[in-house]
Scaffold this active site. Structure first.
Site, PDB file in Angstrom:
ATOM      1  N   GLY B  50       0.789  -1.224   0.000  1.00 50.54           N
ATOM      2  CA  GLY B  50       0.000   0.000   0.000  1.00 50.54           C
ATOM      3  C   GLY B  50       0.821   1.273   0.000  1.00 50.54           C
ATOM      4  CG  HIS B 143      21.907   9.661 -16.560  1.00 49.52           C
ATOM      5  ND1 HIS B 143      22.153   8.314 -16.456  1.00 49.52           N
ATOM      6  CD2 HIS B 143      20.929   9.945 -15.664  1.00 49.52           C
ATOM      7  CE1 HIS B 143      21.340   7.818 -15.521  1.00 49.52           C
ATOM      8  NE2 HIS B 143      20.587   8.778 -15.030  1.00 49.52           N
ATOM      9  CG  ASP B 199      26.058   5.345 -11.927  1.00 53.70           C
ATOM     10  OD1 ASP B 199      25.639   4.313 -11.375  1.00 53.70           O
ATOM     11  OD2 ASP B 199      25.478   5.889 -12.888  1.00 53.70           O
ATOM     12  CB  ALA B 236       7.813  10.323 -19.587  1.00 54.04           C
ATOM     13  CB  SER B 237      12.636  11.497 -17.624  1.00 58.79           C
ATOM     14  OG  SER B 237      13.185  10.212 -17.421  1.00 58.79           O
ATOM     15  CB  VAL B 369      21.669   1.995 -24.904  1.00 54.95           C
ATOM     16  CG1 VAL B 369      21.836   1.381 -26.284  1.00 54.95           C
ATOM     17  CG2 VAL B 369      21.319   3.471 -25.002  1.00 54.95           C
ATOM     18  N   GLY B 371      21.614   4.029 -19.295  1.00 54.62           N
ATOM     19  CA  GLY B 371      22.137   5.362 -19.046  1.00 54.62           C
ATOM     20  C   GLY B 371      23.307   5.363 -18.078  1.00 54.62           C
ATOM     21  CG  HIS B 372      23.141   3.790 -14.781  1.00 54.23           C
ATOM     22  ND1 HIS B 372      23.250   4.746 -13.802  1.00 54.23           N
ATOM     23  CD2 HIS B 372      21.816   3.565 -14.950  1.00 54.23           C
ATOM     24  CE1 HIS B 372      22.035   5.066 -13.358  1.00 54.23           C
ATOM     25  NE2 HIS B 372      21.144   4.364 -14.040  1.00 54.23           N
ATOM     26  CG  HIS B 394      22.888   5.398  -8.414  1.00 54.65           C
ATOM     27  ND1 HIS B 394      22.383   4.433  -9.247  1.00 54.65           N
ATOM     28  CD2 HIS B 394      21.970   6.380  -8.387  1.00 54.65           C
ATOM     29  CE1 HIS B 394      21.212   4.831  -9.712  1.00 54.65           C
ATOM     30  NE2 HIS B 394      20.930   6.002  -9.204  1.00 54.65           N
ATOM     31  CG  ASP B 447      -0.622   4.577   2.416  1.00 56.26           C
ATOM     32  OD1 ASP B 447      -1.210   4.880   1.357  1.00 56.26           O
ATOM     33  OD2 ASP B 447      -0.989   3.660   3.157  1.00 56.26           O
TER      34      ASP B 447
END
Lengths: 558, 558
Positions: B50, B143, B199, B236-237, B369, B371-372, B394, B447
């Site tokens: 939840g 990135h 990273d 979307a980003s 592909v 991004g790291h 990360h 929540d």
């Protein structure tokens, strides 16, 4: 061969295993006679909250139980034999399978106290058996469990070849390559193979699946390099994998301890039946491992999927009774994560690293190989068997689709390929394959001892409860509908009460006011009162903290 | 440079992002001054029933809010900026980031009605900024989102380089390669880099991560071959990915429609800020797609992770308002499944196939592909920056461990490498890196509108409820403890009542008998009565059907 005057109907009906991974089960019918092929379980998806297992809906075979000549099994994995204890409560038929397959089934039946009444018939691969009016040949293939067979079942229209699950291992551990000759003979016969049912699991993989022997080389390398304890997790039923680990331990002069219930059981059965060779004096009890130098210890354990209560997972979490992971330990996870288990496996690996172990897993090549055929093997099967009709099995929809595509590219006419849904009764005739009917079918959910007593409503409630918990509102009224006690609000899984006293108090006031309104308007029907409670709380809670707990009004009349 | 007489303490404290994927947040301290680096969310694991989001425990920064000079951001992904709306309710500090990063943050803050009071400072990569008493350089890296920077922050002991997240793309879409020169310059300076934070996401991958441009080639091939509609799902980003799809659509003379809330928002922001070029007349509303020939339609959608309510998932399920998947559609999922989402993505693919679409996904090379950075890029970063100390960030524990190992092999002494746990305050001095203290830290669960009001007890209850449901037993008694009404049993999420009437009836009788025993023995304490109810039911239910529902006794006194 074919008696054209009185040809009987030939059909195959699927109760599971197509468009899904698991609960493999087919029914072959010739005229009025039936033969069951496999009867497996499926492991529940995440959304089946609290469900332990999923089995096929047996309605069709129960209705036709007098027609059943027998049950034939391809191999001993639970997705092919695990539903038998439930099926055998409903029907009674002799069961045919190879020695190891029936050995594993026996253990399963014993737990369900069904062994006594069951007729188990051990078969040998390479031989033909009369199962009632059916003639069934068991054909050796390779897979991630020993003693796996494909089946050739003879029908008036030619044999049906059922090959799920399989791979072609050119260098198998037991030296027993697949019976290419038999498959070729069937394909070459004048009569020709009527239909091939073939494993689609790895249809997305190009080339050949690696030989089990490749893992042996990796295992040996690891044993050669390790100076302290070696802990290997793998599928308990993969007897050949277990053998390779035992062999490496033997070579490097290590003892071996087995841990995890299914590992201990399967090793026991496999040794007893001669499928696994482990010298008695190599085996130590896990409790005695600490008496040995670390360089002499090998542990073979369950938990390769990160299952919460499996032995390796306990070790990773630090709550295994006998084994504490320590710096210097080498842990090998000799398995790939089954889709859906990736997270659990990853968590186990992280925890093992934190405890100082050197962990060797999937990304290292040769730590695990699949038990299912890749594209080139699937093509080889098609080319050996040369079937008239083709039905891809054992896969999600996309696997079946791609396997159909591969068969078409391999020369099977599109019209002769059938992608089945669970419940399809597929009719075979001399000139076409088609759907005869759709039978009752689907998932029956097992929760504890309950079979099918958990359905959509219960699951929907569990989901609701799991997301935002429950608010129970109890009110005691007298015969005239006047409130005597309450409303009292009790919550579970909703919020920390300590942090939310205010919220609960104002919610209680809301309900009080709503009930007072009812009283003033002489509303006394319970259904209206309950609805009033539900609505007043629902809106208020959502507006306040954007949650939708289940709201359960309880009215007690004194 | 270094004033040895009055050197100040230099420390970095992690509030998240190590030993886990998500909620990246660090605090740099020099003497009494603080700088916050990123403040991200984590998406909840399956066992957080939840829960919508997880944010860092802000206790440490709230306690020290007067010391905070500012907040600097590396890039616009939610695991780096998503917790800011919650942080900004507690502290007030200027926020520094590149144009796109702040553009995306603005949208986020607007939803929380926080935009007005926030000081956003747009920075350019390649430049140095004074953030209170801190000197911060923003260094361009690549990135999966445009406008990502590594940071170099100057301390009395030399600069700290913070590089999370990054990859080195030699042929990036916008032509902006990483600022190798700046990284080299820092590494070459007389002072030397104090510490590198780097990273660890892809440390298990050998070689180099492929260039984003590779995806463009695959996309073009797909557009060249497709005759009817093309539907592409991606993050979307990932503006560069979106640009490549737009470019292909333009080249093949197709219109484009955007669907899914975050896709529409991000495209809007990116176009407005100049990061995405889409001619106005190319864009069509999704409702108008059906007016165009299928060969002219491209759809760019959310849902690449199989999220239950995302646009592509709706299309696959057949309940999208405007788009029905049909035979001839080409669907490209241009993303890889984030661990834990594999099943959902798989289900979406199966459903799309069932509706007749041709689905192109992960297994096809060049569809996505990462991004790291892979191992060779991580080594390049180490060799360019030549840090004295190294902190892998990360990643889950195993990633940090392996990145530490890689750094050691690359020449960083073992003692100069620090694997951090969340809450570690890491002290840097001229001769060593060490843990200064452990601060209060951890996961705060969101929540609905509740922040931190769901904790272990609530989660444990939700888990119990989700597995076997709840049984509520209500009894009304009088002042003397005599039972007036009940016991009444109500269940939710337990069993189908219809199928289990008998069970509930006999359970009720059990409770009745147990309560009668209490009555006869003059036991009237509520706690004892409740315990009696709980125990009598618990045992009975478990014995009957091997389940453990939550049992909640409710006693009402009139």
């Amino acid at each position: 061969m074919k008696d054209n005057n009185k040809i009987k109907d030939v059909s195959m009906t699927t109760l599971g295993g197509v468009g899904e991974i698991g609960k493999n089960m087919w029914v072959l019918e010739i005229g009025d006679e039936m033969l069951i092929i496999d009867s497996g379980v499926k492991f529940p998806e995440n959304d089946l909250l609290g469900i332990d297992l999923v089995i096929p809906d047996f309605d069709y075979v129960i209705k036709n139980k007098d027609k059943i000549n027998g049950i034939v099994l391809t191999h001993g994995h639970l997705d092919h034999i695990g539903a038998l204890p439930y099926l055998l409560k409903e029907i009674n038929a002799p069961i045919y399978g190879t020695k190891l397959t029936l050995g594993l089934l026996e253990g399963n039946l014993k737990e369900h106290r069904l062994l006594k009444d069951t007729r188990l018939k051990v078969v040998n691969s390479g031989k033909k058996y009369q199962v009632g009016s059916f003639e069934v040949e068991f054909i050796r293939v390779n897979h991630s469990i020993a003693d796996t067979c494909a089946l050739a079942i003879h029908t008036p229209l030619g044999p049906i070849v059922y090959a799920s699950d399989f791979k072609f291992d050119q260098t198998p551990i037991d030296g027993q390559v697949a019976d290419f000759h038999k498959l070729a003979e069937l394909g070459d016969s004048e009569e020709g193979v009527l239909a091939l049912f073939s494993d689609s699991t790895n249809v997305e993989r190009e080339g050949y699946t690696l030989s089990e022997k490749v893992v042996g080389e990796t295992v040996e390398e690891i044993f050669r390099g390790a100076r302290e304890r070696i802990i290997v997790a793998t599928f308990a039923s993969n007897i050949h994998r277990v053998q390779q680990i035992v062999d490496a331990a033997f070579k490097y002069n290590r003892k071996i301890a087995f841990t995890g219930r299914s590992m201990i059981n399967n090793v026991d059965i496999a040794r007893r039946l001669g499928y696994l060779q482990v010298p008695d004096d190599m085996i130590v009890d896990i409790r005695d491992c600490s008496d040995l130098p670390d360089s002499k210890v090998t542990l073979l354990t369950t938990g390769s999927q990160g299952e919460p209560y499996a032995a390796l997972t306990r070790m990773a979490r630090g709550d295994h009774y006998h084994i504490n992971i320590k710096k210097g330990d080498t842990v090998m996870i000799s398995a790939s994560a089954i889709p859906g288990n990736e997270k659990f496996v990853g968590q186990t690996i992280n925890k093992l690293y934190r405890r100082g172990a050197n962990v060797i897993y999937e990304d290292v090549s040769g730590v695990h190989v699949s038990g299912h055929a890749s594209q080139e093997e699937l093509k080889l099967m098609l080319n050996l068997v040369k079937p008239k009709y083709f039905v891809p099995v054992h896969g999600e929809y996309r696997h079946l689709y791609k396997h159909a595509d591969l068969a078409e590219k391999n020369g099977i006419p599109k019209d002769n390929i059938y992608i089945a849904d669970v419940g399809d009764k597929i009719n075979f005739s001399e000139d076409k394959v088609s759907k005869a009917e759709k039978i009752q079918s689907g998932d029956v959910l097992i929760d504890g001892l309950g079979i099918g007593d958990v359905g959509n409503i219960v699951l929907r409630d569990r989901k609701l409860l799991s997301e935002d918990g429950i608010i129970i509102v109890v009110v005691t009224i007298d015969k005239h509908g006047n409130i005597l006690v309450g409303p009292d609000i009790i919550t579970r899984g909703f919020v920390y009460i300590r942090e939310s006293e205010e919220l609960i108090e104002s919610a209680t006031k809301r309900v009080e006011r709503a009930l007072k309104d009812c009283e003033e308007n002489n509303v006394t029907e319970w259904s209206v009162l309950k609805d009033t409670i539900r609505k007043s709380l629902n809106n208020y809670i959502y507006q306040k903290i954007k949650r939708n707990p289940m709201i359960l009004p309880v009215i007690m009349e004194v």
